[in-house]
Design a protein around this motif. Structure first.
Motif, PDB file in Angstrom:
ATOM      1  N   PHE A  66       0.838  -1.185   0.000  1.00 48.98           N
ATOM      2  CA  PHE A  66       0.000   0.000   0.000  1.00 48.98           C
ATOM      3  C   PHE A  66       0.876   1.239   0.000  1.00 48.98           C
ATOM      4  O   PHE A  66       1.977   1.238   0.540  1.00 48.98           O
ATOM      5  N   ASP A 125      -4.115   7.048   6.402  1.00 51.19           N
ATOM      6  CA  ASP A 125      -5.256   6.584   7.192  1.00 51.19           C
ATOM      7  C   ASP A 125      -5.134   5.079   7.426  1.00 51.19           C
ATOM      8  O   ASP A 125      -5.652   4.274   6.648  1.00 51.19           O
ATOM      9  N   GLU A 170      -7.884   2.259   6.966  1.00 50.52           N
ATOM     10  CA  GLU A 170      -8.223   1.632   5.693  1.00 50.52           C
ATOM     11  C   GLU A 170      -7.772   0.178   5.650  1.00 50.52           C
ATOM     12  O   GLU A 170      -8.333  -0.639   4.912  1.00 50.52           O
ATOM     13  N   LEU A 171      -6.758  -0.150   6.425  1.00 51.34           N
ATOM     14  CA  LEU A 171      -6.208  -1.506   6.402  1.00 51.34           C
ATOM     15  C   LEU A 171      -7.131  -2.515   7.072  1.00 51.34           C
ATOM     16  O   LEU A 171      -6.944  -3.722   6.937  1.00 51.34           O
ATOM     17  N   SER A 172      -8.118  -2.037   7.804  1.00 54.53           N
ATOM     18  CA  SER A 172      -9.017  -2.943   8.516  1.00 54.53           C
ATOM     19  C   SER A 172      -9.876  -3.766   7.571  1.00 54.53           C
ATOM     20  O   SER A 172     -10.514  -4.737   7.984  1.00 54.53           O
ATOM     21  N   ARG A 173      -9.904  -3.398   6.278  1.00 56.65           N
ATOM     22  CA  ARG A 173     -10.713  -4.160   5.319  1.00 56.65           C
ATOM     23  C   ARG A 173     -10.062  -5.488   4.932  1.00 56.65           C
ATOM     24  O   ARG A 173     -10.709  -6.360   4.369  1.00 56.65           O
ATOM     25  N   THR A 221      -3.217  -0.751  14.333  1.00 53.48           N
ATOM     26  CA  THR A 221      -4.370  -1.136  13.517  1.00 53.48           C
ATOM     27  C   THR A 221      -4.255  -2.570  13.038  1.00 53.48           C
ATOM     28  O   THR A 221      -5.216  -3.342  13.106  1.00 53.48           O
TER      29      THR A 221
END
Length: 253
Positions: free
Chosen positions: A143, A158, A161-164, A196
């Motif tokens: 990323f 942010d 966003e990696l939580s997806r 995260t």
């Protein structure tokens, strides 16, 4: 006596500039035998400014505000111990896993041991991404973000966003571990990203060599109890082993 005092002062300053200095490096730097260097280290340890650890010495009170060594400089330190940790951690990987390989010179050593695995790897570290080019069966996801030259890694604006991503196993690195302060990192931006990833991964592994224990960096990104596995090169102190037992944290060494 004056010569020894001068050497001790120089050695103290030399060690203070590093997180860890191998015994062989001290012998080469000060052109003394291992017996002499060990004697000098014992005197500095009695003084309370350094502590002797397996294979060398480290400052007792770390100067977190000092400049961080580059990725390349850190990558040539404790290579055998890091390789051991990487091999041990890789044994927990199965075909089909989606892995997060954190930025760090220890987590990087896992990759050659994944050569026969069919996995997906997410990483923000340039060295991890480039190393994966040697293993065409590995699916790589990176990323974008701002480049941190010291860690050779990208920091996203942010991290939420990696939580997806559905990460099966996260293999995380650290600047230091403390039972009081937790798992810490030098860079606040990367610490947020690490936090995260740790929270959103199914199984979490912390990879750290023995020199990382009782070192506290500027930012805590997780508690040690947030991890499922602690992978290291030597048995931690009894205090840490008891903590692992109380928090159902498997310690591998």
């Amino acid at each position: 006596m004056a010569v020894r005092t001068s050497r001790l002062d120089q050695m103290e300053e030399y060690i203070r500039k590093h997180d860890f200095v191998p015994l062989d490096d001290l012998c080469a730097a000060f052109q003394r035998s291992k017996i002499t260097i060990r004697r000098d280290l014992s005197m500095l340890e009695e003084k309370g400014v350094i502590e002797k650890v397996y294979g060398g010495a480290r400052p007792r009170h770390r100067d977190i505000g000092r400049p961080v060594a580059s990725f390349t400089e850190r990558n040539i330190c404790l290579t055998d111990q890091k390789q051991y940790i990487g091999k041990l951690a890789a044994q927990h990987v199965n075909d089909g896993d989606t892995l997060y390989i954190d930025s760090g010179t220890t987590t990087l050593t896992m990759l050659p041991y994944l050569a026969e695995r069919s996995v997906t790897i997410l990483s923000n570290n340039l060295y991890v991404i480039m190393e994966c080019m040697n293993y065409p069966q590995i699916n790589v996801i990176s990323f974008g973000g701002r480049l941190n030259v010291k860690t050779a890694s990208l920091t996203v604006d942010d991290p939420a966003e990696l939580s997806r991503f559905n990460i099966t196993k996260a293999f995380m690195g650290t600047t230091g571990i403390s039972l009081r302060s937790g798992v810490t990192d030098t860079f606040v931006g990367e610490s947020t990203l690490k936090s995260t990833i740790t929270k959103n991964s199914r199984t979490r592994y912390l990879l750290a060599d023995h020199t990382k224990f009782e070192l506290v960096a500027v930012s805590t990104y997780a508690r040690l109890s947030d991890f499922d596995f602690l992978v290291t090169d030597l048995a931690p102190s009894q205090e840490y082993l008891q903590y692992c037992k109380e928090h159902q944290l498997t310690c591998c060494y």
